[in-house]
Design an enzyme around this catalytic site. Structure first.
Site, mmCIF file in Angstrom:
data_model
loop_
_atom_site.group_PDB
_atom_site.id
_atom_site.type_symbol
_atom_site.label_atom_id
_atom_site.label_comp_id
_atom_site.label_asym_id
_atom_site.label_seq_id
_atom_site.Cartn_x
_atom_site.Cartn_y
_atom_site.Cartn_z
ATOM 1 N N GLY A 29 0.836 -1.190 0.000
ATOM 2 C CA GLY A 29 0.000 0.000 0.000
ATOM 3 C C GLY A 29 0.870 1.237 0.000
ATOM 4 N N TYR A 30 0.239 2.358 -0.302
ATOM 5 C CA TYR A 30 0.968 3.612 -0.412
ATOM 6 C C TYR A 30 0.473 4.609 0.619
ATOM 7 C CZ TYR A 30 3.183 1.764 -4.460
ATOM 8 O OH TYR A 30 3.950 0.981 -5.272
ATOM 9 N N LEU A 31 1.417 5.093 1.438
ATOM 10 C CA LEU A 31 1.122 6.131 2.416
ATOM 11 C C LEU A 31 1.185 7.505 1.763
ATOM 12 C CD1 LEU A 31 3.289 4.598 5.256
ATOM 13 C CD2 LEU A 31 0.785 4.632 5.152
#
Length: 154
Positions: A29-31
């Site tokens: 996932g991407y923060l």
């Protein structure tokens, strides 16, 4: 500074499957998905990583990757708006390792080969199953797929 030099390709057919020597399921996932920088959390098997990447310049960009505790990664993935699910298949040709990502979930149907190189001008094998290069097409960036999945392209 660490630099990633990577080419990305579509695949013409499934002939690559017979050459795979290892496969691993990945959740990532991407923060942060800002075009100037991305911050990714990844769980790969029983290992976890936090990766910061800079803006692309051609097929190169800065990359910093750190192993983090698995429990921290699981919690960080909960902060990500969308978590990518894919299987990474590794296969070697000559002295090069192709990483073939077969996506699941909303990105099902997309299979992309990535190849890291020593320089932007490095030569590399071009097996018959290697299709069109999409290195410069931002739609194929994993960070973009986390926002606009492959299933929504059509």
């Amino acid at each position: 500074m660490a630099v990633e030099i990577e080419r990305k390709f579509l695949l013409k057919n499934d002939a690559w499957r017979s050459e795979v020597h290892r496969s691993t399921r990945i959740a990532q996932g991407y923060l942060c998905t800002d075009p100037e920088r991305t911050v990714r959390v990844r769980v790969k098997g029983d290992a976890a990583f936090l990766t910061i990447k800079g803006k692309n310049s051609g097929i190169s960009r800065s990359e910093f990757e750190y192993e983090i505790p698995l429990a921290d990664a699981v919690e960080l993935l909960k902060l990500c708006p969308q978590v990518l699910d894919k299987t990474r298949h590794l296969l070697s040709i000559e002295s090069h390792t192709f990483e073939i990502d077969e996506f699941h979930g909303e990105n099902a149907g997309l299979i992309v080969a990535e190849l890291e190189l020593a320089s932007e001008t490095s030569t590399y094998p071009q097996p018959e199953w290697l299709g069109a290069e999409v290195s410069g097409d931002a739609r194929y960036y994993n960070s973009a797929l986390s926002i606009t999945p492959f299933s929504r392209w059509f």
